[in-house]
Design an enzyme around this catalytic site. Structure first.
Site, PDB file in Angstrom:
ATOM      1  N   ARG A   1       0.808  -1.225   0.000  1.00 23.55           N
ATOM      2  CA  ARG A   1       0.000   0.000   0.000  1.00 23.55           C
ATOM      3  C   ARG A   1       0.843   1.278   0.000  1.00 23.55           C
ATOM      4  O   ARG A   1       0.420   2.284  -0.534  1.00 23.55           O
ATOM      5  CB  ARG A   1      -0.985  -0.009   1.156  1.00 23.55           C
TER       6      ARG A   1
ATOM      7  N   HIS B   1      -5.232   4.739   7.671  1.00 24.81           N
ATOM      8  CA  HIS B   1      -6.041   3.592   7.999  1.00 24.81           C
ATOM      9  C   HIS B   1      -5.585   2.962   9.302  1.00 24.81           C
ATOM     10  O   HIS B   1      -6.349   2.301   9.995  1.00 24.81           O
ATOM     11  CB  HIS B   1      -5.927   2.595   6.840  1.00 24.81           C
TER      12      HIS B   1
ATOM     13  N   GLU C   1      -3.861  -4.562  17.908  1.00 26.30           N
ATOM     14  CA  GLU C   1      -3.505  -3.349  17.180  1.00 26.30           C
ATOM     15  C   GLU C   1      -2.883  -2.279  18.075  1.00 26.30           C
ATOM     16  O   GLU C   1      -2.341  -1.305  17.585  1.00 26.30           O
ATOM     17  CB  GLU C   1      -4.746  -2.787  16.479  1.00 26.30           C
TER      18      GLU C   1
ATOM     19  N   ARG D   1       2.630  -1.709   6.909  1.00 24.49           N
ATOM     20  CA  ARG D   1       1.569  -2.557   7.422  1.00 24.49           C
ATOM     21  C   ARG D   1       0.967  -3.288   6.229  1.00 24.49           C
ATOM     22  O   ARG D   1       0.443  -2.672   5.316  1.00 24.49           O
ATOM     23  CB  ARG D   1       0.537  -1.702   8.143  1.00 24.49           C
TER      24      ARG D   1
ATOM     25  N   SER E   1      -4.074  -7.023  10.826  1.00 25.39           N
ATOM     26  CA  SER E   1      -4.757  -6.846  12.107  1.00 25.39           C
ATOM     27  C   SER E   1      -5.188  -8.212  12.629  1.00 25.39           C
ATOM     28  O   SER E   1      -5.177  -8.461  13.838  1.00 25.39           O
ATOM     29  CB  SER E   1      -5.947  -5.905  11.968  1.00 25.39           C
ATOM     30  N   LEU E   2      -5.534  -9.110  11.700  1.00 24.32           N
ATOM     31  CA  LEU E   2      -5.895 -10.467  12.098  1.00 24.32           C
ATOM     32  C   LEU E   2      -4.670 -11.169  12.674  1.00 24.32           C
ATOM     33  O   LEU E   2      -4.729 -11.819  13.712  1.00 24.32           O
ATOM     34  CB  LEU E   2      -6.416 -11.217  10.873  1.00 24.32           C
TER      35      LEU E   2
END
Lengths: 351, 249
Positions: free
Chosen positions: A4, A71, A109, A119, A124-125
């Site tokens: 990203r 985000h 998180e 990231r 996050s999982l």
């Protein structure tokens, strides 16, 4: 697919540097229309429905208009872990995920562990599974090792803490200054968005650090716009705004002091250009040759050699987490080396 | 700067069991606004239409992308999320009211604990014990996943029960959301281990029999979840369980 940060940087370049955003605005097209409706609905149903609802345009028929947004924070609360003799993690250790305050744990998180400079999707999982596994047994063991429980401690301890917070909030409710906290918050976020986001420049970062100090001063002149006692979100917001200002200082100062970039936040001043025919595996060969004393001037092409030398130098200096410690006024920044004992870092490459 | 404005009529209430009152706010128009961005603008300048400085309006929100359900309220008479309520598509004055089926906490914030309790009643979870390695789970086929994915989009926002004529403050109806979640977890390879416990709850007081088949729920669901299909499916499963229990097979 690119990570990203690479995508974000390209979009930024097109909109800001080249001025080629859609309709001259800060947006580019993301086109999914080459996929069938069935495929898109099955794989991306939820997110496409949201786009359609918020824009009134069907992304299965027309390209979407997008721009990168904040985000996730890749930093977080410092947490510890214990190593086993063979370099892995001791799953039973009470130190796992414990913060710098004994007995206070941070997981998921909230902590700083996984993202480093970037990231990746779905992390996050990862963070919730990993810390859950690491921390659960550790917390149980920590509790087992305690000689006394909270109930054995003098009640004055809790009363003091309660009183401290009550006084803090009473103080906030009495704030009758000129600044609207929500307006001040909007200014803070605007400053952070335009100076500390996708592309970072040291001169602007230095100005931002000063600007945030001004917000810190202005916070003292805030008006608590609702002083009622029932379900009143304003005092909590004023309190959080103070914390946001402190956290912004951490982010801006950490960014300013880092004379390099890796991953998400691009600092053009410190770009090390990777030769286009460079292969990341060469770096492993390079370090091996170097360790064996067999590295010669002609072991690699000159531009590759120069790139690897710069990359290595940058890692020695900056392959570290920035740690902020509150000194009562602002953050002091120190560094902790990233643990690379199990996997040797190598340059990344996306073609 | 255009002179366009947006007018809001907001039903306010200072606390539970307090009288409610209407307050009007007129704020400058900004393009691409939604109800939440306007409520935020009111926070920044909490002055009502009479020019009186008042307390900012209290509401709840979180994700701002219509996946959390927290910001649900009644907007121009219709229950929906305020984040996805775009100003350009709303008639003015825009009326905002708290959900009527739940106790008002303050202004537009309501207490939706009853929905959470309903999820607990139908055991809307996959029963698991311990963190040891249980090996790979059962395979889930794409068809099955397609149905389950839709059901899993439920965000417990409360639209379905707000619009439901059978769900009232003085009964204990579970409501469409919880019934649909019972269906979701009865489909799950591990979740179905306690399928009968869920069905027993649905066959009990406030369960599936309380549904009057008005079908308002499916009409207002922001995620287009096939709630009436879920209710029908759970009716079928309940009937099957009833007859099997009766004949002890």
């Amino acid at each position: 697919m690119v990570p990203r940060d690479v995508g974000a940087r390209e979009i930024y370049d097109i909109c800001v540097n080249q001025g080629l955003g859609v309709h001259g605005d800060m947006k580019v097209y993301l086109d999914l229309t080459h996929h069938s409706r069935e495929f898109l609905d099955r794989r991306l149903g939820g997110i496409l429905e949201i786009y359609e609802k918020f824009t009134g345009v069907d992304p299965r028929e027309e390209p979407m208009e997008i721009f990168p947004a904040v985000h996730y924070s890749m930093g977080g609360i410092w947490t510890d872990y214990t190593r086993t003799a063979d370099g892995f993690i001791d799953h039973q250790s009470p130190r796992n995920q414990m913060t710098s305050m004994e007995g206070l744990y941070a997981a998921g998180e909230a902590d700083y562990q996984y993202h480093g400079a970037n990231r990746l999707g779905a992390n996050s999982l990862l963070s919730c599974i990993y810390t859950g596994l690491m921390m659960g047994p550790g917390v149980v063991n920590y509790i087992k090792n305690q000689k006394e429980s909270a109930a054995d401690l003098p009640s004055s301890l809790f009363e003091q803490a309660q009183q401290q917070w009550q006084e803090k909030f009473t103080g906030i409710k009495q704030m009758k200054g000129k600044e609207n906290p929500y307006k001040l918050h909007a200014e803070l976020s605007e400053t952070m968005m335009s100076n500390v986001l996708i592309v970072r420049d040291n001169a602007r970062l230095a100005a931002t650090v000063e600007k945030i100090d001004e917000y810190d001063e202005r916070w003292k002149d805030v008006e608590c716009v609702d002083t009622s006692d029932w379900t009143n979100p304003v005092p909590s917001f004023v309190n959080q705004l103070y914390n946001m200002i402190q956290l912004s200082k951490v982010i801006a100062k950490g960014a300013l002091l880092r004379d390099e970039f890796r991953g998400a936040h691009y600092k053009p001043e410190f770009e090390i250009n990777q030769p286009s025919d460079f292969k990341p595996e060469s770096f492993l060969e390079y370090t091996k040759l170097k360790a064996d004393g067999g590295l010669k001037q002609d072991s690699f092409k000159p531009d590759h050699l120069e790139y690897m030398r710069l990359y290595e130098e940058s890692n020695e200096k900056w392959l570290k987490s920035s740690i902020a410690t509150f000194n009562g006024k602002g953050p002091d920044i120190s560094y902790e080396a990233v643990d690379t004992s199990l996997i040797q870092p190598r340059p990344r490459k996306y073609d | 700067m255009s002179n366009k404005t947006i007018t809001f009529k907001i039903l306010r209430q200072d606390g539970p069991n307090q009288p409610s009152y209407w307050e009007t706010f007129v704020i400058p128009y900004l393009p691409n606004s939604n109800v939440i961005s306007c409520l935020m603008d009111i926070q920044k300048n909490p002055i009502n239409a009479e020019g009186k400085k008042v307390r900012p309006v209290v509401w709840e929100c979180n994700c701002l992308e219509e996946v959390c359900g927290t910001c649900t309220m009644v907007i121009n008479g219709k229950t929906r999320q305020s984040c996805s309520a775009l100003i350009d598509k709303l008639m003015q004055p825009i009326t905002l009211q708290p959900l009527s089926k739940f106790p008002v906490v303050r202004d537009l914030a309501v207490d939706r604990s009853r929905m959470f309790e309903a999820l607990k009643r139908v055991k809307a979870w996959v029963p698991m014990d311990g963190y040891h390695d249980l090996g790979p789970g059962d395979k889930i086929l794409p068809d099955h996943q397609g149905v389950a994915y839709k059901l899993s989009e439920c965000m417990t926002c409360g639209c379905c029960v707000e619009a439901c004529p059978q769900y009232s403050r003085d009964n204990n109806f579970l409501g469409a959301a919880a019934i649909s979640q019972a269906r979701l977890f009865n489909m799950h390879p591990t979740g179905k281990l306690i399928a009968n416990e869920r069905l027993d709850t649905l066959m009990d007081d406030g369960g599936i029999a309380a549904c009057g088949n008005a079908q308002n729920c499916v009409e207002v669901c922001p995620k287009s979840i096939p709630l009436t299909e879920s209710i029908a499916e759970m009716g079928r499963q309940s009937s099957k369980r009833f007859w099997k229990t009766l004949f002890q097979i």
